[in-house]
Design an enzyme around this catalytic site. Structure first.
Site, PDB file in Angstrom:
ATOM      1  N   ARG A 296       8.793  -1.553 -12.858  1.00 48.22           N
ATOM      2  CA  ARG A 296       8.750  -1.866 -11.221  1.00 48.22           C
ATOM      3  C   ARG A 296       8.704  -3.309 -10.253  1.00 48.22           C
ATOM      4  NH1 ARG A 296       5.208  -0.125  -5.913  1.00 48.22           N
ATOM      5  NH2 ARG A 296       7.053  -0.636  -4.246  1.00 48.22           N
TER       6      ARG A 296
ATOM      7  N   HIS B 257       9.323  -5.188  -0.317  1.00 41.67           N
ATOM      8  CA  HIS B 257       7.660  -5.171  -0.161  1.00 41.67           C
ATOM      9  C   HIS B 257       7.807  -6.697   0.419  1.00 41.67           C
ATOM     10  CE1 HIS B 257       4.572  -4.147  -3.482  1.00 41.67           C
ATOM     11  NE2 HIS B 257       4.575  -4.681  -2.194  1.00 41.67           N
TER      12      HIS B 257
ATOM     13  N   GLU C 293       5.074   0.591   1.174  1.00 41.82           N
ATOM     14  CA  GLU C 293       5.238   0.985   1.729  1.00 41.82           C
ATOM     15  C   GLU C 293       4.768   0.439   3.336  1.00 41.82           C
ATOM     16  OE1 GLU C 293       1.700  -1.162   0.276  1.00 41.82           O
ATOM     17  OE2 GLU C 293       0.863   0.414  -1.542  1.00 41.82           O
TER      18      GLU C 293
ATOM     19  N   ASN D 147       1.801   5.658  -3.995  1.00 41.27           N
ATOM     20  CA  ASN D 147       1.076   4.861  -4.240  1.00 41.27           C
ATOM     21  C   ASN D 147      -0.515   4.760  -3.991  1.00 41.27           C
ATOM     22  OD1 ASN D 147       3.223   3.879  -4.592  1.00 41.27           O
ATOM     23  ND2 ASN D 147       2.992   1.319  -2.943  1.00 41.27           N
TER      24      ASN D 147
ATOM     25  N   TYR E 254      -4.390   4.409  -3.784  1.00 41.00           N
ATOM     26  CA  TYR E 254      -6.125   3.470  -4.291  1.00 41.00           C
ATOM     27  C   TYR E 254      -6.737   4.699  -3.890  1.00 41.00           C
ATOM     28  CZ  TYR E 254      -2.809  -0.291  -4.938  1.00 41.00           C
ATOM     29  OH  TYR E 254      -1.201  -0.492  -5.970  1.00 41.00           O
TER      30      TYR E 254
ATOM     31  N   GLU F 177       2.247   3.152  -7.425  1.00 40.25           N
ATOM     32  CA  GLU F 177       1.320   2.234  -7.459  1.00 40.25           C
ATOM     33  C   GLU F 177      -0.121   2.813  -7.993  1.00 40.25           C
ATOM     34  OE1 GLU F 177       0.829  -0.889  -4.428  1.00 40.25           O
ATOM     35  OE2 GLU F 177       2.719  -1.263  -4.533  1.00 40.25           O
TER      36      GLU F 177
HETATM   37  O1  IFM Z   1      -0.953  -5.855  -4.267  1.00 37.67           O
HETATM   38  C1  IFM Z   1      -0.511  -4.254  -3.508  1.00 37.67           C
HETATM   39  C2  IFM Z   1       0.865  -4.264  -3.068  1.00 37.67           C
HETATM   40  O2  IFM Z   1       1.544  -4.971  -2.579  1.00 37.67           O
HETATM   41  C3  IFM Z   1       1.011  -2.949  -2.518  1.00 37.67           C
HETATM   42  N1  IFM Z   1       0.226  -2.027  -2.530  1.00 37.67           N
HETATM   43  C4  IFM Z   1      -1.591  -2.065  -2.691  1.00 37.67           C
HETATM   44  C5  IFM Z   1      -1.666  -3.853  -3.491  1.00 37.67           C
HETATM   45  C6  IFM Z   1      -3.292  -3.346  -3.667  1.00 37.67           C
HETATM   46  O3  IFM Z   1      -3.587  -3.640  -2.800  1.00 37.67           O
END
Ligand code: IFM
Length: 448
Positions: A77, A121, A166, A291, A293, A354
């Site tokens: 990706r 992006h 995002e 995505n 985290y 992600e």
């Molecule tokens: O680096 C970023 C990415 O561009 C978008 N999602 C989160 C990542 C980490 O912060």
């Protein structure tokens, strides 16, 4: 640390983004983007870092593709830089920009790697920002035009696309709070920038299909939201945050409706939403990119004091990444099971587009990079993903962020998310221990 076995055909890959890795910002007719402007504005990015050179992927992409092939992934990706294709946001396409992605796509296919480009992006052409950026409805139509010229060139070989990355982060950091480009701090007045991104997404789906797309996704940043206590105030604040962060972009696409934001005094029928827009936005897609985290802990806030109806609280008792983000792998299971419960049959198959962590890793005396924390992180999150699948969530792939250490937006080059170390002086790439671990894990997955 042996991963559980995933189904045959499950996709494994890495993710990157154009401004974070490409560099070559003045080459081959690329126009300026809002990130060029922002990064070159004093005080906006840590250490005055910019994406001018980044990882120099624009020139070194064959080496990077070789690293991916060696890693054993099947999906890459990356994002296409809108200002390389339409340097001023509209008008004729820049053929040299298209040529670059054409070469990259061919290079990937030759190595048996499926290209999965994201069309946006965060690097909006500056010329469109000068006309209002995503606050201007016209930007949605310019995006669909740009998607058309890109898909016309690549659509014979690229069958899977991601429209936006995002949009919640671009909205909140870029337009509401001003920590990212374009640096606007409009707070709730930024909401048209949410709607116009969604409209851009919806307008683009039929365009991509017309050029042969077989799979269209959007990548939404999603977080399981937890209330700091059982008090009615904290629970209500957590619901509001969930509506903003998760449902503002998932509901219109999957359900054709916006979440009710009247609790914070916002109208349910704002003037920027025109008749028919939600039908366009909810055009069927083939997959949801998630995505993930970390989870978010929310308490009630004094809106009069902070301007926000919620307060962020620290999740205590867990390890944190170099960025200070809490490491909560079970949050991924909770998130995916929660998405399934919320959207039911309206939820298309999910791809994790992600997931990863920043670590403060430096080469050891042996020259190797022993990023044990990243290995632990990946192992735990992929296992948590497997649990969600065992609980009935349809997940088709896992792409880690990121292949290379790269330009981490307002943090500049301070946060390292790569499986491969980038030396930002020499641009030398060094695979870290996590790269070798992921490589062995993929060999084990594919052994039969
Ligand atoms: O680096 C970023 C990415 O561009 C978008 N999602 C989160 C990542 C980490 O912060």
């Amino acid at each position: 640390m042996v991963l559980p076995q995933f189904p045959a055909g499950f996709r494994w890959g890495v993710s990157t983004a154009a401004y974070q890795i490409e560099g070559a910002v003045h080459e081959d007719g690329r126009g300026p983007s809002i990130w060029d402007t922002f990064a070159h504005t004093e005080g906006r990015v840590k250490n005055g870092d910019t994406g001018d050179v980044a990882c120099d992927h624009y020139h070194r992409w064959p080496e990077d593709v070789a690293l991916m092939a060696e890693l054993g992934i099947d999906t890459y990706r990356f994002s296409i830089a809108w200002p390389r294709i339409r340097p001023t946001g509209s008008g004729p396409a820049n053929v040299a920009g298209l040529d670059f992605y054409d070469r990259l796509v061919d290079g990937l296919l030759e190595r048996g790697i499926r290209p999965l480009p994201t069309l946006f992006h965060w690097d909006l052409p500056q010329a469109l920002q000068d006309l209002g950026g995503w606050m201007n409805r016209e930007t949605a139509f310019r995006f669909a035009d740009y998607a058309a010229v890109t898909a016309a060139r690549l659509g014979d070989r690229v069958k899977s696309w991601i429209t936006l990355n995002e949009p919640i982060v671009h909205l909140s950091y870029g337009y509401a709070f001003g920590m990212h480009a374009p640096g606007e701090a409009l707070m709730f007045d930024a909401l048209p920038a949410a709607h116009h991104q969604l409209l851009a997404h919806g307008l683009t789906v039929p365009v991509l299909r017309a050029y042969g797309a077989e799979e269209i996704l959007i990548s939404n940043n999603c977080t399981p939201v937890r209330a700091a206590s059982e008090s009615a105030e904290d629970v209500a604040a957590a619901e509001i945050y969930d509506a903003f962060h998760n449902r503002l972009f998932n509901d219109p696409i999957l359900l054709g409706t916006y979440p009710d934001l009247s609790a914070v005094g916002l109208p349910n029928n704002p003037v920027h939403v025109k008749p028919g827009d939600l039908d366009i936005i909810s055009t069927r897609i083939d997959g949801l990119g998630v995505n993930y985290y970390n989870p978010t802990l929310i308490a009630a806030a004094d809106a009069a004091a902070t301007g926000l109806p919620f307060d962020f609280r620290e999740i205590e008792g867990v390890v944190t990444t170099a960025f200070g983000w809490p490491v909560v792998p079970e949050g991924l299971t909770e998130l995916l099971v929660g998405l399934k419960a919320r959207y039911g049959d309206a939820l298309p198959p999910i791809t994790i587009t992600e997931n990863g962590c920043s670590t403060a890793d430096e080469p050891g005396v042996d020259g190797a990079i022993h990023d044990v924390a990243r290995i632990d992180y990946l192992y735990a999150h992929i296992s948590a993903l497997h649990e969600a699948m065992a609980a009935g969530v349809d997940v088709r792939g896992y792409l880690t962020w990121s292949l290379l250490d790269n330009f981490e937006w307002a943090e500049g080059y301070d946060q390292r998310f790569g499986l491969v170390r980038t030396d930002f002086e020499t641009l030398k790439r060094t695979p870290k221990d996590s790269y070798h671990w992921f490589q062995s894990a993929l060999i084990a997955q594919n052994k039969d």
